[in-house]
Design an enzyme around this catalytic site. Sequence first.
Site, short mmCIF file in Angstrom:
data_model
loop_
_atom_site.label_atom_id
_atom_site.label_comp_id
_atom_site.label_asym_id
_atom_site.label_seq_id
_atom_site.Cartn_x
_atom_site.Cartn_y
_atom_site.Cartn_z
N ASP A 132 0.79 -1.23 0.04
CA ASP A 132 0.05 -0.08 0.19
C ASP A 132 0.84 1.19 0.09
O ASP A 132 0.37 2.27 0.36
CB ASP A 132 -1.09 0.06 1.26
CG ASP A 132 -0.23 0.15 2.70
OD1 ASP A 132 1.00 0.16 2.65
OD2 ASP A 132 -1.00 0.18 3.58
N HIS A 133 2.13 0.97 -0.39
CA HIS A 133 3.11 2.32 -0.31
C HIS A 133 4.15 2.07 -1.29
O HIS A 133 4.43 0.99 -1.96
CB HIS A 133 3.55 2.40 1.32
CG HIS A 133 4.39 1.27 1.45
ND1 HIS A 133 4.06 0.17 2.14
CD2 HIS A 133 5.83 1.09 1.70
CE1 HIS A 133 4.83 -0.77 2.28
NE2 HIS A 133 6.01 -0.02 2.35
N THR A 134 4.71 3.40 -1.58
CA THR A 134 6.03 3.18 -2.31
C THR A 134 7.07 3.94 -1.58
O THR A 134 6.93 4.73 -0.62
CB THR A 134 5.77 4.27 -3.70
OG1 THR A 134 5.48 5.61 -3.15
CG2 THR A 134 4.78 3.50 -4.35
#
Length: 213
Positions: A132-134
Site C-alpha cells: 500500500d506504499h512506495t
Amino acid sequence: MKKIILALFDVLTWPFAKLPLRSLNLKFEHLFRLIYASYLKPQFKHCTRLILGSTRLHLAGMQYMELGEDVELYFDARLECIDSFANTGQRFTPRLVLHDKVVIASLCRIGCINHVEIGEWTTMGSKCYITDHTHGGTTREELEKPPRMRELVSRGPVIIGKHVHIGEGVSIMPGVTIGDYALIGAGSVVTRDIPAYSIAVGSPAKVIKTLTE
C-alpha cells in the site's frame, strides 16, 4: 523463543529424517506447526485460528494484524506492518486484515503502512507481492536522494474482495481495489481497480472479461 523451539524440533526429529518412518516424522512436523501457531496467536491484534503450512515465516508488526478463522500461511510468507521508518523519522498506524479462509502461499509478501484488507476465501498463489506504499516519489528532488533516505508514501489502501483468485507472481500496487470473485492471471501487475466478477491479466493488468448474469 522461536530459535529455541526450532532447535528443540530439530533434536526431536533428526533421528527419523533418514528412516523409512517418514509418516512419523510428518506427525512431528504437524505437531510442531500446531505448537508454533499457538505461540504466534496471542501476538496478533486478533487471531481466531491460524493454520501454518510452514514455521519459516517473516512477521513484523503483528500487533497491527487481524486474522480471521483458518487463515493459512505457507513457507517464507512475509507480512510486514511498518509503524516507523528510522531513516526519515516517519510514523505510521498500519492495519492488515486477513478474513476467514484466506490463503497466503509460499514466498508471498505483504507490506503495509496504511491499510491492506483481503476478503474471505481469497487465495494468493506463490511469489505474490501486495503493497500500500512506495519508497519515495518520482520528482527530480526525490530521485537525487539516496534510495534508503526517501520517505515511504502511501497512495491509498489495498482492498481485495472475497473469493478472489490471485495467480502466481502477481503484484498489486497501492490504492487498488479488487472486487469480489475476480480472477487475476499469473504474473500480472495490478495498478488500477478491477471490478467484481472480472478476469484481468497483463502488466499493467487489464480486464479481458467481466461475467454478467
